[in-house]
Design a protein around this motif. Structure first.
Motif, PDB file in Angstrom:
ATOM      1  N   LEU A   1       0.830  -1.204   0.000  1.00  0.00           N
ATOM      2  CA  LEU A   1       0.000   0.000   0.000  1.00  0.00           C
ATOM      3  C   LEU A   1       0.865   1.254   0.000  1.00  0.00           C
ATOM      4  O   LEU A   1       0.584   2.213  -0.728  1.00  0.00           O
ATOM      5  CB  LEU A   1      -0.915  -0.008   1.223  1.00  0.00           C
ATOM      6  N   ALA A   2       1.919   1.259   0.817  1.00  0.00           N
ATOM      7  CA  ALA A   2       2.814   2.419   0.860  1.00  0.00           C
ATOM      8  C   ALA A   2       3.452   2.662  -0.503  1.00  0.00           C
ATOM      9  O   ALA A   2       3.561   3.810  -0.966  1.00  0.00           O
ATOM     10  CB  ALA A   2       3.884   2.209   1.928  1.00  0.00           C
ATOM     11  N   ASP A   3       3.865   1.575  -1.158  1.00  0.00           N
ATOM     12  CA  ASP A   3       4.454   1.706  -2.504  1.00  0.00           C
ATOM     13  C   ASP A   3       3.436   2.250  -3.500  1.00  0.00           C
ATOM     14  O   ASP A   3       3.766   3.104  -4.338  1.00  0.00           O
ATOM     15  CB  ASP A   3       4.980   0.353  -2.982  1.00  0.00           C
TER      16      ASP A   3
ATOM     17  N   ALA B   1       1.263   6.710  -6.719  1.00  0.00           N
ATOM     18  CA  ALA B   1       0.138   7.595  -7.025  1.00  0.00           C
ATOM     19  C   ALA B   1       0.517   9.055  -6.821  1.00  0.00           C
ATOM     20  O   ALA B   1       0.115   9.941  -7.583  1.00  0.00           O
ATOM     21  CB  ALA B   1      -1.064   7.237  -6.153  1.00  0.00           C
ATOM     22  N   ALA B   2       1.310   9.315  -5.770  1.00  0.00           N
ATOM     23  CA  ALA B   2       1.763  10.686  -5.525  1.00  0.00           C
ATOM     24  C   ALA B   2       2.644  11.172  -6.667  1.00  0.00           C
ATOM     25  O   ALA B   2       2.514  12.308  -7.141  1.00  0.00           O
ATOM     26  CB  ALA B   2       2.511  10.756  -4.200  1.00  0.00           C
ATOM     27  N   ASP B   3       3.536  10.307  -7.140  1.00  0.00           N
ATOM     28  CA  ASP B   3       4.403  10.667  -8.262  1.00  0.00           C
ATOM     29  C   ASP B   3       3.574  10.903  -9.531  1.00  0.00           C
ATOM     30  O   ASP B   3       3.835  11.849 -10.287  1.00  0.00           O
ATOM     31  CB  ASP B   3       5.432   9.563  -8.507  1.00  0.00           C
TER      32      ASP B   3
ATOM     33  N   ALA C   1      -2.301   8.580 -13.716  1.00  0.00           N
ATOM     34  CA  ALA C   1      -2.762   8.949 -12.375  1.00  0.00           C
ATOM     35  C   ALA C   1      -3.995   8.149 -11.981  1.00  0.00           C
ATOM     36  O   ALA C   1      -4.120   7.711 -10.834  1.00  0.00           O
ATOM     37  CB  ALA C   1      -3.068  10.448 -12.331  1.00  0.00           C
ATOM     38  N   LYS C   2      -4.889   7.953 -12.948  1.00  0.00           N
ATOM     39  CA  LYS C   2      -6.101   7.164 -12.661  1.00  0.00           C
ATOM     40  C   LYS C   2      -5.733   5.722 -12.329  1.00  0.00           C
ATOM     41  O   LYS C   2      -6.267   5.142 -11.372  1.00  0.00           O
ATOM     42  CB  LYS C   2      -7.037   7.193 -13.867  1.00  0.00           C
TER      43      LYS C   2
ATOM     44  N   ALA D   1      -6.347   1.816  -4.363  1.00  0.00           N
ATOM     45  CA  ALA D   1      -7.606   1.265  -3.860  1.00  0.00           C
ATOM     46  C   ALA D   1      -7.521  -0.253  -3.707  1.00  0.00           C
ATOM     47  O   ALA D   1      -7.995  -0.822  -2.707  1.00  0.00           O
ATOM     48  CB  ALA D   1      -8.748   1.644  -4.801  1.00  0.00           C
ATOM     49  N   GLN D   2      -6.897  -0.915  -4.686  1.00  0.00           N
ATOM     50  CA  GLN D   2      -6.755  -2.369  -4.608  1.00  0.00           C
ATOM     51  C   GLN D   2      -5.812  -2.768  -3.477  1.00  0.00           C
ATOM     52  O   GLN D   2      -6.078  -3.741  -2.745  1.00  0.00           O
ATOM     53  CB  GLN D   2      -6.227  -2.898  -5.942  1.00  0.00           C
TER      54      GLN D   2
END
Length: 391
Positions: free
Chosen positions: A52-54, A59-61, A115-116, A123-124
């Motif tokens: 999740l952290a990865d 997603a932030a990038d 990004a999407k 979410a997954q």
């Protein structure tokens, strides 16, 4: 005759197989103890937390990449407001005006897709972590009569999102922009081509600006400043539309349905592309409408001021020009007249002042009564009878 050794060997096979089966069952039982299940569940939660952290970092990038690409695209779109209104503009300029938008548009769309996908991955990963934590709770229940609550993951930092409404608005604006480009040919009148292209470019730029802000591309302070700027602009627009008698709602700084409807009415009345967004042609049309209305009001005001100056001149309070121009001197003259006429000296012409002025004017216009002749003056003025000359 069968040898005892051989027969004994055959008789041991079933027992050996049976023993192997028992050992397998024992080993299986040992590998599936509550303690081992708990260890596996804990390891799984740790792995899912890292996943999740990865995913969140990815997603932030991707969000940063989208913000950068969309910023460049918005800047490219914004150039066309100036290009279309230069004196040397031609229909050919309008036809080719979207050529340099292709690369930033494609880069921005790719960044939006990335990004999407990154958000879907987050979410997954969150769902997988939730499942792992649920499995850990079950494993704890099997290993202990008093299950422990699993350690809760830290609340993730909110990531840039792609609101469905803003995305749909961009997609519609992109389609309209492309349709506008395709609808402009060498036979399209220059003014019409410029108006259509500018209206479509402004609508597309506005849609991307909304998405840019809604996607978290602005810092908290920048977002507040942007909201304040948009609100101030919208209030000014609503005020102008209200003065033009096109807007009936409250001046609240919200670019809502009533404001959109007022802009559309303005555009329809001036045969402009009806978008509900203020483009350059719509701004000029609104200024023209307000200018025409102000011209009528100014003419009425000038006539009223000139009439006041004329009245004060007849009453002896004004020796300046009768030009319809208000001034401090004219206000001072009104105040002096009001003092002399016994009405409040406000400098503003009210009903009491008008009545007093009219009376003063009427008094001035009345003929003065003829004075009674003075006998002495009459005697002095009469000619002395001439003496009769001597012959």
């Amino acid at each position: 005759m069968t040898s005892p050794g051989a027969g004994g060997h055959r008789s041991l096979l079933p027992a050996a197989l049976s023993l192997a089966g028992c050992l397998a069952l024992v080993l299986t039982a040992c590998s599936s103890t509550p303690e081992s299940d708990l260890t596996v569940a804990q390891a799984n939660v740790t792995a899912k937390e890292k996943a999740l952290a990865d995913a969140e970092q990815a997603a932030a990038d991707a969000g940063d990449a989208l913000c950068s690409a969309s910023s460049s695209y918005i800047t490219a779109l914004d150039r066309y407001g100036d290009v279309l209104h230069q004196t040397a503009v031609t229909v050919g300029d309008v036809q080719t005006a979207g050529a340099d938008l292709g690369k930033p548009a494609a880069a921005t769309k790719d960044a939006a897709l990335d990004a999407k996908k990154a958000q879907d991955d987050v979410a997954q990963a969150q769902e997988d972590l939730d499942d792992a934590q649920a499995a850990l709770v079950e494993a704890q229940a099997s290993a202990s009569a008093t299950p422990q609550e699993p350690a809760k993951a830290e609340t993730p930092t909110p990531l840039a999102t792609l609101p469905a409404g803003s995305v749909s608005r961009v997609e519609e604006a992109e389609d309209e922009f492309e349709a506008t480009q395709e609808g402009i040919s060498a036979d399209t009148p220059l003014v019409e081509a410029a108006e259509k292209f500018n209206a479509a470019a402004v609508a597309l730029e506005a849609a991307w600006i909304h998405l840019f802000a809604d996607s978290g591309c602005l810092s908290e302070d920048q977002a507040k400043q942007a909201d304040a700027n948009v609100s101030a602009y919208t209030k000014a627009l609503q005020t102008s539309l209200k003065e033009a008698e096109l807007y009936k709602g409250d001046v609240d700084g919200i670019y809502g349905p009533q404001t959109v409807a007022a802009v559309e009415e303005l555009q329809k009345a001036n045969d402009l592309p009806v978008t509900g967004t203020m483009d350059k042609a719509s701004q000029l049309a609104l200024q023209s409408t307000l200018g025409a209305k102000a011209g009528v009001d100014a003419a009425e005001s000038t006539a009223s001021t000139a009439a006041l100056q004329q009245t004060l001149t007849l009453a002896g309070y004004w020796d300046g020009p009768v030009d319809g121009e208000p001034s401090d001197e004219l206000t001072a003259a009104v105040k002096q007249a009001q003092k002399d006429l016994g009405v409040p000296a406000t400098g503003e012409v009210d009903a009491a002042t008008v009545a007093a002025f009219e009376q003063a004017l009427a008094d001035l216009q009345e003929p003065e009564p003829a004075a009674s002749p003075d006998p002495a003056e009459t005697a002095e003025s009469d000619p002395t009878p001439s003496e009769t000359p001597e012959d």
